[in-house]
Design an enzyme around this catalytic site. Structure first.
Site, PDB file in Angstrom:
ATOM      1  N   LYS A  11      93.779  23.128  26.073  1.00 30.06           N
ATOM      2  CA  LYS A  11      93.317  22.314  24.925  1.00 30.06           C
ATOM      3  C   LYS A  11      93.374  23.152  23.651  1.00 30.06           C
ATOM      4  CE  LYS A  11      89.211  24.354  23.987  1.00 30.06           C
ATOM      5  NZ  LYS A  11      89.154  25.319  22.950  1.00 30.06           N
ATOM      6  N   GLY A 105      90.402  28.540  31.843  1.00 31.57           N
ATOM      7  CA  GLY A 105      89.476  28.607  32.981  1.00 31.57           C
ATOM      8  C   GLY A 105      88.741  27.286  33.179  1.00 31.57           C
ATOM      9  N   SER A 106      88.322  26.667  32.073  1.00 34.44           N
ATOM     10  CA  SER A 106      87.622  25.376  32.152  1.00 34.44           C
ATOM     11  C   SER A 106      88.536  24.305  32.743  1.00 34.44           C
ATOM     12  CB  SER A 106      87.176  24.921  30.754  1.00 34.44           C
ATOM     13  OG  SER A 106      86.254  25.834  30.217  1.00 34.44           O
ATOM     14  N   ASP A 139      83.245  22.896  27.930  1.00 35.99           N
ATOM     15  CA  ASP A 139      84.560  22.282  27.688  1.00 35.99           C
ATOM     16  C   ASP A 139      85.089  21.487  28.880  1.00 35.99           C
ATOM     17  OD1 ASP A 139      84.747  23.413  25.197  1.00 35.99           O
ATOM     18  OD2 ASP A 139      86.087  25.043  25.795  1.00 35.99           O
TER      19      ASP A 139
HETATM   20  O1  C5P Z   1      79.836  26.538  28.053  1.00 36.01           O
HETATM   21  P1  C5P Z   1      80.678  27.767  28.178  1.00 36.01           P
HETATM   22  O2  C5P Z   1      80.360  28.537  29.439  1.00 36.01           O
HETATM   23  O3  C5P Z   1      82.120  27.537  28.019  1.00 36.01           O
HETATM   24  O4  C5P Z   1      80.230  28.694  26.967  1.00 36.01           O
HETATM   25  C1  C5P Z   1      80.561  30.055  26.913  1.00 36.01           C
HETATM   26  C2  C5P Z   1      79.674  30.722  25.901  1.00 36.01           C
HETATM   27  O5  C5P Z   1      79.998  30.283  24.572  1.00 36.01           O
HETATM   28  C3  C5P Z   1      78.192  30.418  26.043  1.00 36.01           C
HETATM   29  O6  C5P Z   1      77.594  31.295  26.948  1.00 36.01           O
HETATM   30  C4  C5P Z   1      77.675  30.607  24.623  1.00 36.01           C
HETATM   31  O7  C5P Z   1      77.497  31.977  24.351  1.00 36.01           O
HETATM   32  C5  C5P Z   1      78.851  30.117  23.767  1.00 36.01           C
HETATM   33  N1  C5P Z   1      78.713  28.710  23.387  1.00 36.01           N
HETATM   34  C6  C5P Z   1      77.764  28.360  22.434  1.00 36.01           C
HETATM   35  N2  C5P Z   1      77.648  27.045  22.076  1.00 36.01           N
HETATM   36  C7  C5P Z   1      78.448  26.102  22.611  1.00 36.01           C
HETATM   37  C8  C5P Z   1      79.416  26.445  23.569  1.00 36.01           C
HETATM   38  C9  C5P Z   1      79.519  27.768  23.933  1.00 36.01           C
HETATM   39  O8  C5P Z   1      77.041  29.201  21.934  1.00 36.01           O
HETATM   40  N3  C5P Z   1      78.313  24.834  22.240  1.00 36.01           N
END
Ligand code: C5P
Length: 314
Positions: A11, A105-106, A139
């Site tokens: 994406k 990865g997502s 994501d």
């Molecule tokens: O949700 P995901 O594991 O992909 O997010 C990875 C990191 O990115 C989270 O641990 C956080 O530090 C940051 N993040 C955030 N706010 C979001 C999405 C991600 O702070 N809306």
């Protein structure tokens, strides 16, 4: 034994605005996400033993419990304990660059959930899979849904918008540079917290949301106005990532200098993309960027927008 092969799409973020810091440690976002046809290939094979094995030849992809693919299997088993006796062997062919801001990865975790739902005949709906997947990563619901979508909340709340399918993208990333997503958000918070809303206060949040400036790009997408889409690309995280990575800043300038509809960093970077209206224009920009920056560490791809996040290989 039954097996399925799925393609999991990368994406890009056409728009990423940071609204505020949430009590759960994440950030409240307003985004427009788009699937692009640069895909990993994931084969899931049922095995008779209750084992879960992951194979991947890419040296930077962990095949232990830290991989989101195995976390996705664990999540399903936790929610549906009757699956504990089922076994699966997964082979991942990695094409999406790692640590790139392209949700590779997502997207793999999304394909695992969609694939296991088929392989283990679980009968979950797409909405159920999306809701479950949000526990693994912000994501992943979008990666399951694919196409073009407005994403709010942590990124997991999706609103439909007409899918863009006639656009192309040049993607560029230095192999040796990866950006940590937590670092990017944390740096933004440290530097720009004065722009933040206190989102635990409903009135403040609503006031801040009224000032979200995603309107013009959403209108452009609704009207399929390509020039306007290109000129309204936006990403708040550029403010922290580009100054920290001089080569990525330079790459962005080079990409933008060759025309195209618009150039932006995707997600937390460091991938830079340029949009075009034809494959030929994308290939032309790719060739010119390669000539300007003949560094073997710089990897370039061209791809088209796609309306699907995860699809069965035909
Ligand atoms: O949700 P995901 O594991 O992909 O997010 C990875 C990191 O990115 C989270 O641990 C956080 O530090 C940051 N993040 C955030 N706010 C979001 C999405 C991600 O702070 N809306």
């Amino acid at each position: 034994m039954t097996s399925y092969t799925l393609l999991s799409a990368a994406k890009i973020n056409l728009y990423l605005e940071i609204i505020g810091h949430r009590p759960d440690g994440f950030h409240e976002l307003a985004m427009v996400m788009q699937s692009v046809d640069l895909c990993d290939r994931i084969t899931l094979k049922e095995v008779s033993m209750p084992v879960r094995r992951l194979y991947c030849e890419h040296p930077q992809v962990p095949t232990d419990g830290s991989n989101l693919i195995l976390k996705a299997i664990d999540l399903l088993t936790e929610k549906f304990p009757e699956l504990v006796h089922r076994g699966v062997e997964i082979t991942l062919e990695k094409n999406i660059p790692i640590g790139a801001g392209l949700a590779g990865g997502s997207s793999n975790a999304a394909a695992t959930l969609v694939g296991l739902n088929l392989l283990w005949q679980m009968g979950l709906t797409q909405i159920e899979l999306e809701q479950l997947s949000a526990q693994l990563g912000s994501d992943i619901p979008f990666c399951i849904r694919g196409g073009t979508a407005i994403a709010t909340g942590r990124g997991e709340v999706l609103d439909p918008i007409p899918s863009l399918s006639d656009l192309y993208v040049v993607l560029a990333k230095y192999d040796s540079i990866s950006v940590s997503t937590p670092w990017a958000y944390k740096s933004y918070r440290t530097e720009f917290s004065d722009r933040y809303a206190d989102i635990s206060n409903r009135a403040t949040l609503q006031d801040r949301q009224r000032r979200v400036h995603a309107g013009p790009i959403v209108t452009a997408i609704n009207q399929k106005n390509n020039a306007s889409i290109g000129s309204h690309l936006y990403n708040d995280l550029e403010r922290v990532v580009l100054p920290a990575y001089e080569k990525v800043m330079q790459l962005r300038h080079t990409m933008a200098s060759h025309g195209g509809l618009g150039t932006m960093m995707s997600g937390s970077g460091p991938t830079i993309f340029t949009l075009t209206t034809t494959q030929a224009a994308a290939d032309d920009i790719l060739t010119k960027v390669r000539a300007d920056l003949p560094d073997p560490d710089l990897k370039l791809w061209s791809a088209c927008f796609t309306a699907t996040g995860i699809r069965l290989e035909s």
